[in-house]
Design a protein around this motif. Sequence first.
Motif, PDB file in Angstrom:
ATOM      1  N   LYS A  70       0.826  -1.209   0.000  1.00  0.00           N
ATOM      2  CA  LYS A  70       0.000   0.000   0.000  1.00  0.00           C
ATOM      3  C   LYS A  70       0.856   1.252   0.000  1.00  0.00           C
ATOM      4  N   THR A  71       1.631   1.442  -1.038  1.00  0.00           N
ATOM      5  CA  THR A  71       2.437   2.659  -1.142  1.00  0.00           C
ATOM      6  C   THR A  71       2.067   3.420  -2.405  1.00  0.00           C
ATOM      7  N   GLN A  97       1.788   5.623   3.218  1.00  0.00           N
ATOM      8  CA  GLN A  97       1.933   5.395   1.779  1.00  0.00           C
ATOM      9  C   GLN A  97       3.196   5.993   1.186  1.00  0.00           C
TER      10      GLN A  97
END
Length: 188
Positions: A24-25, A96
């Motif tokens: 989740k970046t 993120q």
Amino acid sequence: MVWRYLIAAPWIVFVAYWAAGALKTRRTVSQESFASRYGILFLEILGFAMLFSDAAEIGILGHRVVHRTYALAAAGVALTWIGIAIALWARWHLGQYWSARVTLKEDHKIIRTGPYAYFRHPIYSGIDLAAVGGALAIDQWRCLVGVGLIILGYWIKARKEESMLTAQFGEAFEEHCRHTGFLIPRLW
């Protein structure tokens, strides 16, 4: 031998959290060169191998630094858990914008919450502290060499990161630097 399990447990949690968080970046817009990344990674891997691998017990490297005591080993385990907790806390706040490489992410921002309110590289500091804890608990010369390599690797990486952030954010990042520590928290 039980000390090794008490040291390994937080590292396992750390790796699991990192793997899940890596999914989740934000999209990367700028990153360090291949040579830069893998030069630093080599130092870090060599450092962790010296710290945790019995294969590094060559000659004096396998000898104890001081007489092992319960208190020293317990302090090492505690520092390992504290260091990993700091790294996880920092990773949570970075969210993120995290990357294993020195990067700038899409719509990158300077993070000033959580541990980032006190120091600029708390993930590296937490990992360094956890490595120091492991070295105290294991207590061999190879561990001191390993910790030195790990700290050097993260110090170089932090300097590269600061250069990239200064170029991107200019005065805003310099102002953040005046109020926070580099690898040690500024509490005043």
